[in-house]
Design a protein around this motif. Structure first.
Motif, PDB file in Angstrom:
ATOM      1  N   PRO A  51      18.629  19.550 -21.920  1.00 15.70           N
ATOM      2  CA  PRO A  51      19.201  18.452 -22.705  1.00 15.70           C
ATOM      3  C   PRO A  51      18.156  17.562 -23.361  1.00 15.70           C
ATOM      4  CG  PRO A  51      20.285  18.617 -20.562  1.00 15.70           C
ATOM      5  CD  PRO A  51      19.162  19.618 -20.559  1.00 15.70           C
ATOM      6  N   SER A 109      23.757  28.575 -25.459  1.00 13.85           N
ATOM      7  CA  SER A 109      23.853  27.351 -26.272  1.00 13.85           C
ATOM      8  C   SER A 109      25.000  27.488 -27.261  1.00 13.85           C
ATOM      9  CB  SER A 109      22.572  27.152 -27.094  1.00 13.85           C
ATOM     10  OG  SER A 109      21.441  27.327 -26.279  1.00 13.85           O
ATOM     11  N   THR A 110      25.533  26.333 -27.641  1.00 11.65           N
ATOM     12  CA  THR A 110      26.509  26.341 -28.733  1.00 11.65           C
ATOM     13  C   THR A 110      26.035  25.338 -29.759  1.00 11.65           C
ATOM     14  OG1 THR A 110      28.245  26.803 -27.148  1.00 11.65           O
ATOM     15  CG2 THR A 110      28.951  26.089 -29.346  1.00 11.65           C
ATOM     16  N   TYR A 142      26.903  23.342 -33.127  1.00  9.79           N
ATOM     17  CA  TYR A 142      28.071  22.912 -33.918  1.00  9.79           C
ATOM     18  C   TYR A 142      27.573  22.300 -35.201  1.00  9.79           C
ATOM     19  CZ  TYR A 142      30.663  23.066 -29.472  1.00  9.79           C
ATOM     20  OH  TYR A 142      31.236  23.453 -28.305  1.00  9.79           O
ATOM     21  N   SER A 147      31.190  26.577 -35.119  1.00  7.50           N
ATOM     22  CA  SER A 147      30.332  26.673 -33.926  1.00  7.50           C
ATOM     23  C   SER A 147      29.767  28.106 -33.817  1.00  7.50           C
ATOM     24  CB  SER A 147      31.111  26.316 -32.671  1.00  7.50           C
ATOM     25  OG  SER A 147      32.164  27.212 -32.501  1.00  7.50           O
ATOM     26  N   TRP A 178      24.649  19.543 -34.215  1.00  8.79           N
ATOM     27  CA  TRP A 178      24.173  19.202 -32.878  1.00  8.79           C
ATOM     28  C   TRP A 178      24.302  20.429 -31.978  1.00  8.79           C
ATOM     29  CZ3 TRP A 178      28.873  18.198 -34.817  1.00  8.79           C
ATOM     30  CH2 TRP A 178      30.007  18.477 -34.049  1.00  8.79           C
ATOM     31  N   VAL A 179      23.776  20.303 -30.788  1.00  7.67           N
ATOM     32  CA  VAL A 179      23.815  21.438 -29.871  1.00  7.67           C
ATOM     33  C   VAL A 179      24.365  20.991 -28.528  1.00  7.67           C
ATOM     34  CG1 VAL A 179      21.452  21.109 -29.007  1.00  7.67           C
ATOM     35  CG2 VAL A 179      22.489  23.390 -28.929  1.00  7.67           C
ATOM     36  N   GLU A 180      25.079  21.867 -27.883  1.00  8.24           N
ATOM     37  CA  GLU A 180      25.497  21.652 -26.509  1.00  8.24           C
ATOM     38  C   GLU A 180      24.944  22.848 -25.729  1.00  8.24           C
ATOM     39  OE1 GLU A 180      29.696  21.141 -26.352  1.00  8.24           O
ATOM     40  OE2 GLU A 180      29.600  19.235 -27.463  1.00  8.24           O
ATOM     41  N   SER A 181      24.240  22.569 -24.688  1.00  6.31           N
ATOM     42  CA  SER A 181      23.597  23.700 -24.000  1.00  6.31           C
ATOM     43  C   SER A 181      23.166  23.294 -22.590  1.00  6.31           C
ATOM     44  CB  SER A 181      22.371  24.137 -24.800  1.00  6.31           C
ATOM     45  OG  SER A 181      21.711  25.194 -24.154  1.00  6.31           O
ATOM     46  N   ALA A 182      22.890  24.283 -21.796  1.00 11.16           N
ATOM     47  CA  ALA A 182      22.264  24.054 -20.492  1.00 11.16           C
ATOM     48  C   ALA A 182      21.280  25.212 -20.308  1.00 11.16           C
ATOM     49  CB  ALA A 182      23.309  24.061 -19.387  1.00 11.16           C
ATOM     50  N   PHE A 209      17.551  18.396 -27.012  1.00 17.02           N
ATOM     51  CA  PHE A 209      18.670  18.537 -27.957  1.00 17.02           C
ATOM     52  C   PHE A 209      18.358  17.958 -29.331  1.00 17.02           C
ATOM     53  CE2 PHE A 209      22.452  18.914 -24.707  1.00 17.02           C
ATOM     54  CZ  PHE A 209      21.951  20.137 -24.305  1.00 17.02           C
ATOM     55  N   ASP A 210      17.579  16.854 -29.351  1.00 16.00           N
ATOM     56  CA  ASP A 210      17.251  16.242 -30.647  1.00 16.00           C
ATOM     57  C   ASP A 210      15.979  16.850 -31.224  1.00 16.00           C
ATOM     58  OD1 ASP A 210      19.448  14.609 -30.671  1.00 16.00           O
ATOM     59  OD2 ASP A 210      18.422  12.986 -29.567  1.00 16.00           O
TER      60      ASP A 210
END
Ligand code: ADP
Length: 783
Positions: free
Chosen positions: A721, A771-772, A774, A711, A762-766, A724-725
């Motif tokens: 969100p 952002s993170t 992975y 990560s 993929w990403v996790e973020s707001a 994200f894609d």
């Protein structure tokens, strides 16, 4: 012609009746010693002188002798008279003209030596007479002393009578002894006489026969020598008891050793006859009871045998006579009635059972005593309070037409009942289960007769229970003969192994999934309608095939596209370089004559060409992903990060960025592409930092069974969100080039690399939160 006796001929004893023609005096006489002279005396007289005959008779009469007389004068008449007249006494003259006394005497000695013979003579001297008397002459009477005749005749007759009497007594004695001897010697009873210390003094022949020792051997033994040691104490004790009491008897049952070593069982009485002088011994009478003992042993053995069998049978066995009295009971009575078998004997059925239990069985008892076997079940209250279920059989004991009693055989069937009940319950339960399961189920016996058919089977095979139960499966489903199911059912039964298979049943246009379980009873079959699944499977297969084809087509077109992108980007480089270089030339050479506007246009054109070049380079990079033939190598990710930090050192310093890299793994992988991914992510994190705050970037790694998961976390501007894609798609950017430079290829390249290595990104973020990103790398790397 009268018979003349010779020596050895039998001589008749004197009769009491006088013979015909003989003279009789008719009187009865008494001897001087008052002994009765029995009957009439028959006198044979040898005399030729009638006067002497006369004198003689006179003397006899005087002497009160009752007689008949026969007078002879020659040898022939004499012999005839001896044999026919049979005299009691002979009176003989000594010298006769035609005969003589000496011959007559010798003939008498020869033929009838016991008959008294008296010489009556004037001539025979004393001396001669004494000689004759030595030879057996009874007496002699001198003619001149004829008065002594009667006395002498009487004395001679008395002597004879006394001798005969003695003889008779002796004979009687002998006969009696012989009888007793025969009694003893011919008896099968063993008779012994023994001394007080047990020595045999006499042993009857049966002793030698029974025990095998001869008489001599026995007489050297004592009864104690032959006794079995186990019988010794009782025997000795018994003997002591009688030894001091004359006439007392004692009974013994003992084993005596046969000469051959076998033991002979004997029993009998021993009587103390020591006080009887003529006997002075212990008298024993024994009989051989070996056979009886053997029979007794066999009987008790068979009784034991029967007892052992019956006592060990898990049933109450008893015998009752016609009066309902117990004559036999096995040991079960201890448990059921708390009575020992011996206590049961003679007990009445009613007394044993009690009124209420007896009443339940009364009718059966009556029936069995009428000769009819009975079988019934009842509960029974045992003496210990336990209530059991019993299965009872009464069997009549018949003798001809009458019933002597009955046998009672009672089994405790409590457990059987319980098991039966449990069996019924289990069956009900099974049926409930079989009726409620979604699977169709049926069972057939070994002859293919259907024994069970559940509700689902009715539905699935469109056959109601009534149409199939108890019918042959193949009669009802004749069209299935020879089918896959038909073959598999037979195979399952033959091999006794469960079979699972699928079959299509054309009449119903259905597919079934079938499990056939063989058992001892036949076959159980579970099946379900899988037509739908089969159809979707077929559809899926079709789709799959289409997909495969499409994928193949896509791969081809993809490869072509990649080829095109590569060629295009590669070939575009050259004209672009020309555009850039001529624009640069234009600016350099004609910069003076071109106004500011013109120079600005040239600047835009050069900038556009540069960006285009970057786009082309990125596109080239993108199209190269997966095309390079890198080798696997050991990659220390800590070092990779260090290299990148060195690359961005100046930029980091400018931004005062903080980059924290945790300890990262060392992996076998392809270094260049993975390094590219890290580079793209770190550069983005630096680029998209929040204005006015220093970027903080944290790089870490975790792992599970299958993957390493890396990560890259930042505190930048974050991503909404909905993007994200999108951000992973080629040329997709969220900002224009004035805000943030870039071509929108970085994440697309990263995605392509990671997916190419079998991982995911993929990403996790707001938004505004950082952002993170992975990405995973599989432990089993594929390429
Ligand atoms: P580029 O950076 O050249 O635009 P990328 O493919 O690397 O292209 O990124 C695509 C877009 O994703 C960027 O334009 C940006 O809007 C967004 N993005 C990428 N990385 C980050 C980040 N760390 N923080 C915020 N937004 C980001």
């Amino acid at each position: 012609m009268p018979k003349i006796l010779t020596k050895g001929d039998p001589v008749k004893r004197p009769t009491e009746k006088p013979g015909e023609g003989w003279g009789v005096n008719g009187d009865r006489l008494h001897s001087p010693n008052d002994q009765v002279v029995p009957g009439i005396v028959k006198i044979l007289m040898i005399e030729n002188n009638p006067a002497d005959v006369e004198f003689t008779q006179n003397e006899l009469k005087k002497g009160d002798i009752s007689y008949i007389i026969k007078v002879v004068q020659n040898e022939n008449d004499y012999r005839v008279a001896i044999s026919e007249f049979i005299p009691d006494i002979i009176l003989s003259d000594f010298a006769l003209p035609k005969f003589d006394g000496d011959t007559a005497f010798k003939i008498r000695n020869d033929l009838i030596p016991d008959t008294p013979f008296i010489f009556i003579s004037g001539t025979i001297g004393e001396e001669k007479s004494v000689d004759y008397m030595k030879d057996g002459l009874t007496d002699y009477v001198l003619k001149d002393k004829l008065y002594t005749l009667a006395f002498k005749v009487r004395r001679a007759l008395d002597d004879v009578a006394a001798r005969r009497e003695k003889h008779k007594v002796e004979e009687e004695l002998i006969r009696s002894e012989m009888r007793f001897r025969a009694l003893i010697e011919k008896s099968t009873e063993m008779k012994t006489l023994s001394s007080p210390d047990g020595k045999f003094l006499y042993a009857s022949p049966s002793v030698t026969i029974t025990l095998g020792y001869d008489t001599d051997e026995l007489l050297h033994k004592s009864i104690v020598d032959l006794l079995h040691e186990d019988d010794m104490p009782t025997f000795l004790n018994n003997r002591k008891g009688v030894m001091h009491v004359p006439g007392n008897s004692v009974f013994n049952e003992v084993r005596l050793r046969h000469k051959n070593g076998n033991w002979i069982w004997c029993e009998g009485f021993t009587t103390n006859m020591l006080h009887e002088p003529a006997i002075n011994a212990m008298v024993s009478n024994f009989i051989d009871i070996s056979d009886r003992k053997l029979i007794q042993e066999r009987i008790s053995e068979s009784e034991r045998f029967i007892k052992t069998i019956t006592d060990n049978l898990p049933a109450m066995i008893s015998y009752w006579d016609a009066g309902m009295r117990c004559l036999f009971a096995n040991r079960t009575c201890v448990e059921w009635f708390e009575k020992q078998p011996a206590e049961m004997l003679g007990i009445g059925k009613k007394e044993l059972l009690g009124d209420s239990e007896f009443k339940l069985r009364e009718d059966h008892i009556k029936e069995v005593l009428n000769g009819k076997a009975q079988r019934f079940e009842h509960t029974f209250h045992r003496a210990d309070g336990k209530v059991i279920n019993t299965d009872t059989q009464y069997l009549p004991d018949k003798e001809g037409d009458s019933v002597k009693g009955f046998y009672s055989l009672i089994y405790d069937v409590t457990e059987v009942k319980k098991a039966e009940l449990a069996g019924i319950r289990a069956l009900e339960e099974r049926n409930t289960i079989l009726e409620s399961i979604d699977d169709a189920f049926f069972a057939v016996d070994k002859d293919w007769v259907v024994t069970y058919w559940n509700n689902t089977a009715e539905e699935v095979l469109k056959t109601p229970k009534a149409a199939i139960i108890n019918k042959n499966l193949w009669d009802v489903f004749a069209t299935a003969v020879g089918s896959q199911s038909y073959k598999c059912y037979h195979e399952a039964i033959q091999t006794q192994r469960a079979l699972h298979f699928e079959d299509f049943y054309p009449p119903l246009d259905k597919w079934y999934e079938i499990s056939a379980y063989p058992s001892a009873a036949g076959l159980s079959v579970y099946f379900k309608d899988i037509t739908e699944r089969k159809t979707s499977e077929a559809r899926l297969k079709e789709l799959n095939e289409n997909l495969k084809k499409r994928t193949k087509d896509l791969a081809v077109s993809n490869a072509e596209l990649e080829q095109f992108a590569y060629v295009a980007s590669h070939d575009l480089q050259e004209p672009l370089r020309m555009v850039t270089s001529f624009l640069t030339q234009l600016e350099r050479k004609y910069g003076d004559i071109i106004d500011d506007k013109g120079r600005q246009y040239i600047h835009f054109a050069v900038d556009g060409a540069k960006r285009m070049r970057q786009i082309i380079l990125d596109l080239l990079d993108f199209s190269r992903v997966g095309r390079t033939e890198d080798d696997l190598e050991t990659v220390n990710f800590n070092k990779v990060i260090d290299e990148l930090l060195a690359l961005y050192r100046r930029h980091i310093e400018e931004l005062q960025a903080v980059i924290v890299a945790e300890k990262l793994p060392i992996l076998q992988t392809y270094k260049t592409p993975v390094r590219q991914v890290f580079q793209n992510l770190i550069s983005n994190s630096l680029k998209y930092h929040k204005p006015g705050s220093a970027p903080v970037i944290r790089i870490s790694c975790s792992e599970n069974n299958t993957n390493f998961q890396f990560s890259v976390m930042d505190n930048g501007i974050g991503i909404a969100p909905e993007y994200f894609d999108k951000i992973f798609v080629i040329f997709q950017r969220l900002h224009n080039k004035d805000e943030y430079s870039g071509t929108g290829m970085g994440l697309a390249i990263a995605k392509k690399i990671i997916e190419n290595l079998g991982g995911k990104i993929w990403v996790e973020s707001a938004e505004g939160e950082g952002s993170t990103f992975y990405f995973t790398l599989p432990k089993n790397l594929r390429k």
